[in-house]
Motif scaffolding. Structure first.
Motif, short mmCIF file in Angstrom:
data_model
loop_
_atom_site.label_atom_id
_atom_site.label_comp_id
_atom_site.label_asym_id
_atom_site.label_seq_id
_atom_site.Cartn_x
_atom_site.Cartn_y
_atom_site.Cartn_z
N ASN A 1 1.12 -1.63 0.15
CA ASN A 1 -0.28 0.23 -0.09
C ASN A 1 1.20 1.15 -0.41
OD1 ASN A 1 -2.72 -1.14 -0.35
ND2 ASN A 1 -2.54 -1.52 1.83
N ARG A 2 2.11 1.50 1.19
CA ARG A 2 2.71 2.39 0.79
C ARG A 2 3.56 2.58 -0.81
NH1 ARG A 2 4.55 0.05 5.89
NH2 ARG A 2 6.14 -0.27 4.69
N GLU A 3 3.63 1.62 -0.78
CA GLU A 3 4.72 1.10 -2.80
C GLU A 3 3.32 2.34 -3.49
OE1 GLU A 3 7.06 1.30 -5.36
OE2 GLU A 3 7.40 1.16 -3.82
N ILE A 4 2.23 1.37 -3.58
CA ILE A 4 1.02 2.22 -4.45
C ILE A 4 0.85 3.63 -4.34
CG2 ILE A 4 -1.17 2.71 -5.44
CD1 ILE A 4 -0.40 -0.42 -4.58
N LYS A 5 -0.18 4.07 -2.49
CA LYS A 5 0.29 5.42 -2.55
C LYS A 5 2.06 6.24 -2.63
CE LYS A 5 -0.27 8.33 1.07
NZ LYS A 5 0.12 9.83 1.04
N ARG A 6 2.60 5.84 -2.78
CA ARG A 6 3.82 6.45 -3.67
C ARG A 6 4.06 6.68 -5.00
NH1 ARG A 6 9.24 5.98 -5.92
NH2 ARG A 6 9.02 3.24 -5.15
N ARG A 7 3.70 6.17 -5.86
CA ARG A 7 3.30 6.36 -7.04
C ARG A 7 2.66 7.27 -7.28
NH1 ARG A 7 7.88 3.96 -10.58
NH2 ARG A 7 9.12 2.41 -8.95
N THR A 8 0.83 6.99 -6.78
CA THR A 8 0.51 8.13 -6.79
C THR A 8 0.62 9.32 -6.81
OG1 THR A 8 -0.97 6.74 -5.14
CG2 THR A 8 -1.92 6.25 -7.42
N ASP A 9 1.39 9.36 -5.16
CA ASP A 9 1.71 10.82 -4.89
C ASP A 9 2.39 11.63 -5.72
OD1 ASP A 9 -0.17 10.34 -3.06
OD2 ASP A 9 1.47 10.39 -1.13
N ALA A 10 3.24 10.55 -6.58
CA ALA A 10 4.05 11.16 -7.80
C ALA A 10 2.91 11.82 -9.06
CB ALA A 10 5.25 10.02 -8.35
N VAL A 11 2.44 11.24 -9.13
CA VAL A 11 1.50 11.77 -10.35
C VAL A 11 0.72 12.59 -10.35
CG1 VAL A 11 -0.31 10.81 -12.04
CG2 VAL A 11 0.95 9.02 -11.35
N ALA B 1 -2.14 1.46 -9.84
CA ALA B 1 -1.85 0.73 -8.90
C ALA B 1 -2.17 -0.85 -9.19
CB ALA B 1 -3.25 0.40 -7.75
N ALA B 2 -3.04 -1.57 -10.30
CA ALA B 2 -2.70 -2.34 -10.73
C ALA B 2 -1.07 -2.93 -11.28
CB ALA B 2 -3.79 -3.32 -11.69
N ALA B 3 -0.59 -2.37 -12.10
CA ALA B 3 0.18 -2.26 -13.03
C ALA B 3 1.70 -2.36 -11.82
CB ALA B 3 0.73 -1.14 -13.06
N ARG B 4 1.67 -1.83 -10.65
CA ARG B 4 2.77 -1.27 -10.17
C ARG B 4 2.26 -3.20 -8.84
NH1 ARG B 4 6.96 0.04 -9.67
NH2 ARG B 4 8.24 -0.95 -7.83
N CYS B 5 1.09 -3.76 -8.97
CA CYS B 5 1.38 -5.33 -8.41
C CYS B 5 1.31 -6.15 -8.69
CB CYS B 5 -0.12 -5.80 -7.92
SG CYS B 5 -1.47 -4.13 -6.67
N LYS B 6 1.52 -6.13 -10.41
CA LYS B 6 2.06 -6.74 -11.04
C LYS B 6 3.59 -7.05 -11.07
CE LYS B 6 1.31 -8.52 -16.00
NZ LYS B 6 2.16 -8.16 -17.21
N TYR B 7 3.82 -6.24 -10.79
CA TYR B 7 5.31 -5.82 -11.11
C TYR B 7 5.48 -5.99 -9.45
CZ TYR B 7 9.99 -3.83 -10.06
OH TYR B 7 11.33 -3.46 -9.67
N VAL B 8 5.31 -5.79 -8.16
CA VAL B 8 5.83 -6.87 -7.23
C VAL B 8 5.45 -8.24 -7.45
CG1 VAL B 8 5.20 -6.50 -5.03
CG2 VAL B 8 5.55 -5.03 -6.08
#
Length: 91
Positions: free
Chosen positions: A32-42, A55-62
């Motif tokens: 969740n922190r990783e997804i938040k970090r990415r969405t905050d950057a956008v 979020a789905a792309a980040r989950c797939k990457y992880v």
């Protein structure tokens, strides 16, 4: 509190090596922190679907990367383990 104590301590039926991982949700919090970090950057998204896709792309990457290849619980510790036997010993 008293009515829920048995349910709360269910994790203690498993091997002690699993206890810490069962009673915490550190893996989910980290994701969740990783997804938040990415969405905050956008910043702001042009459409709601864009945030979901990120979020789905980040989950797939992880899942495909280092996090996805780690074993969370050692299932070999559960070989021959029977919850009913543990419950009998506790009674």
């Amino acid at each position: 509190v008293e009515s829920g104590v048995e349910e709360t301590l269910t994790y203690a039926l498993f091997p002690p090596e699993h206890w810490r991982r069962i009673r915490t949700n550190n893996g989910i919090e980290r994701l969740n922190r990783e997804i938040k970090r990415r969405t905050d950057a956008v910043g702001s998204f042009p459409a709601g679907d864009a945030a979901v896709m990120l979020a789905a792309a980040r989950c797939k990457y992880v899942a495909e990367g280092g996090w996805g290849s780690r074993r969370y619980l050692d299932t070999e510790l559960l070989d021959g383990w029977d919850e009913r036997e543990v419950l009998k010993r506790q009674s």
